[in-house]
Motif scaffolding. Structure first.
Motif, mmCIF file in Angstrom:
data_model
loop_
_atom_site.group_PDB
_atom_site.id
_atom_site.type_symbol
_atom_site.label_atom_id
_atom_site.label_comp_id
_atom_site.label_asym_id
_atom_site.label_seq_id
_atom_site.Cartn_x
_atom_site.Cartn_y
_atom_site.Cartn_z
ATOM 1 N N THR A 53 -10.186 -23.468 40.797
ATOM 2 C CA THR A 53 -11.613 -23.685 41.026
ATOM 3 C C THR A 53 -11.840 -23.818 42.526
ATOM 4 N N SER A 54 -12.964 -23.275 42.983
ATOM 5 C CA SER A 54 -13.214 -23.266 44.423
ATOM 6 C C SER A 54 -14.627 -22.790 44.715
ATOM 7 N N ARG A 55 -15.145 -23.168 45.882
ATOM 8 C CA ARG A 55 -16.314 -22.475 46.396
ATOM 9 C C ARG A 55 -15.879 -21.042 46.722
ATOM 10 N N PRO A 56 -16.804 -20.089 46.632
ATOM 11 C CA PRO A 56 -16.430 -18.683 46.851
ATOM 12 C C PRO A 56 -16.303 -18.329 48.327
ATOM 13 N N ALA A 99 1.517 -27.080 24.718
ATOM 14 C CA ALA A 99 1.419 -26.549 26.081
ATOM 15 C C ALA A 99 1.833 -27.630 27.071
ATOM 16 N N SER A 100 2.186 -27.194 28.267
ATOM 17 C CA SER A 100 2.408 -28.102 29.387
ATOM 18 C C SER A 100 1.279 -27.907 30.381
ATOM 19 N N LEU A 101 0.891 -28.974 31.039
ATOM 20 C CA LEU A 101 -0.235 -28.914 31.966
ATOM 21 C C LEU A 101 0.092 -29.657 33.250
ATOM 22 N N ALA A 102 -0.139 -29.008 34.383
ATOM 23 C CA ALA A 102 -0.017 -29.671 35.684
ATOM 24 C C ALA A 102 -1.307 -29.419 36.450
ATOM 25 N N PHE A 103 -1.893 -30.489 36.933
ATOM 26 C CA PHE A 103 -3.222 -30.430 37.551
ATOM 27 C C PHE A 103 -3.131 -30.971 38.968
ATOM 28 N N PHE A 104 -3.709 -30.253 39.924
ATOM 29 C CA PHE A 104 -3.709 -30.725 41.315
ATOM 30 C C PHE A 104 -5.095 -30.594 41.910
ATOM 31 N N TYR A 131 0.155 -24.430 31.867
ATOM 32 C CA TYR A 131 -1.114 -24.276 32.565
ATOM 33 C C TYR A 131 -1.023 -24.994 33.902
ATOM 34 N N LEU A 132 -1.217 -24.255 34.979
ATOM 35 C CA LEU A 132 -1.258 -24.835 36.322
ATOM 36 C C LEU A 132 -2.696 -24.738 36.820
ATOM 37 N N ILE A 133 -3.287 -25.885 37.130
ATOM 38 C CA ILE A 133 -4.684 -25.910 37.560
ATOM 39 C C ILE A 133 -4.779 -26.428 38.986
ATOM 40 N N VAL A 134 -5.371 -25.631 39.850
ATOM 41 C CA VAL A 134 -5.619 -26.026 41.236
ATOM 42 C C VAL A 134 -7.118 -26.201 41.381
ATOM 43 N N ASP A 135 -7.552 -27.432 41.562
ATOM 44 C CA ASP A 135 -8.981 -27.730 41.598
ATOM 45 C C ASP A 135 -9.450 -27.923 43.036
ATOM 46 N N ALA A 136 -10.602 -27.349 43.376
ATOM 47 C CA ALA A 136 -11.227 -27.478 44.702
ATOM 48 C C ALA A 136 -10.337 -26.932 45.812
ATOM 49 N N LEU A 137 -9.842 -25.731 45.618
ATOM 50 C CA LEU A 137 -8.958 -25.109 46.617
ATOM 51 C C LEU A 137 -9.589 -25.046 47.998
ATOM 52 N N ASP A 138 -10.919 -24.905 48.049
ATOM 53 C CA ASP A 138 -11.595 -24.823 49.345
ATOM 54 C C ASP A 138 -11.453 -26.100 50.166
ATOM 55 N N GLU A 139 -10.992 -27.200 49.521
ATOM 56 C CA GLU A 139 -10.771 -28.458 50.253
ATOM 57 C C GLU A 139 -9.528 -28.391 51.137
ATOM 58 N N CYS A 140 -8.636 -27.440 50.867
ATOM 59 C CA CYS A 140 -7.475 -27.257 51.750
ATOM 60 C C CYS A 140 -7.976 -26.700 53.079
ATOM 61 N N PRO A 141 -7.531 -27.294 54.193
ATOM 62 C CA PRO A 141 -8.025 -26.811 55.490
ATOM 63 C C PRO A 141 -7.598 -25.386 55.776
#
Length: 203
Positions: free
Chosen positions: A137-140, A20-25, A95-105
């Motif tokens: 992943t994110s706060r709801p 697999a390929s993995l990119a994490f942000f 696999y593209l993983i976006v972690d803590a999306l709620d941190e984006c303003p």
């Protein structure tokens, strides 16, 4: 589209084995490049480039089209390049993983940084690419749920889990019991723990 550390570790193992390929942000409101779409796209492209020779031709052409890197590409050009990579046939799952999306303003503007990232996630999922796996992943928060809820096939909420709250409480107590905080009175330490636990909102 929510991840656990165990899932991410499994994907790392698959990447190392070439399966697999993995990119994490990780989104971080304290750093400009980590809270906007441009930083996410650039990071994904660089990470994927280093994981497969199959991406070389597309990225080499993209680099040349932008004067060997001297002319910064627009966000939409970066997004098109990523989509081209993901369409390559015969590739292992990506696999593209976006972690803590709620941190984006998310200020009160039509196209906030968070709205742009959400739009990209929506576009990628709707391509129904069989080799693509997207994890967020994110706060709801409401704007995030409004976009992701219609797209997801599996959702895990940690906010209301007792184990999550107990882990947060244990971490807060361990920090409060160290260094100069040790000199605090027991009642002050207990108050600090209660306030921090309440404000953590499950995160």
């Amino acid at each position: 589209m929510f991840a656990s550390s165990t899932i991410i570790e499994d994907i790392h193992d698959m990447r190392k084995a070439g399966l697999a390929s993995l990119a994490f942000f990780y989104c971080d409101f304290r750093e400009d490049r980590k809270k906007e779409l441009r930083g996410l796209l650039s990071s994904f492209l660089v990470q994927l480039y280093h994981q497969s020779d199959s991406y070389f031709d597309i990225l080499s052409k993209f680099y040349s089209e932008h004067d060997e890197g001297s002319r910064p590409p627009r966000d939409d050009a970066l997004a098109r390049c990523l989509k081209e990579l993901l369409k390559l046939s015969g590739m292992a799952p990506v696999y593209l993983i976006v972690d803590a999306l709620d941190e984006c303003p998310n200020p009160s503007i039509v196209r906030s940084p968070r709205a742009k990232v959400l739009s990209l996630v929506e576009e990628l999922v709707k391509t129904q690419n069989q080799n693509l796996r997207v994890c967020v992943t994110s706060r709801p928060e409401l704007d995030i749920k409004n976009v992701l809820d219609p797209l997801i096939f599996r959702s895990v909420s940690l906010h209301d889990e007792r184990g999550q709250t107990k882990d947060i409480e244990a971490y807060i107590k361990s920090v409060i019991s160290t260094h100069t905080i040790k000199r605090w009175k027991e009642e002050h330490r207990r108050l600090a723990t209660d306030v921090l636990l309440d404000k953590s909102n499950g995160m």
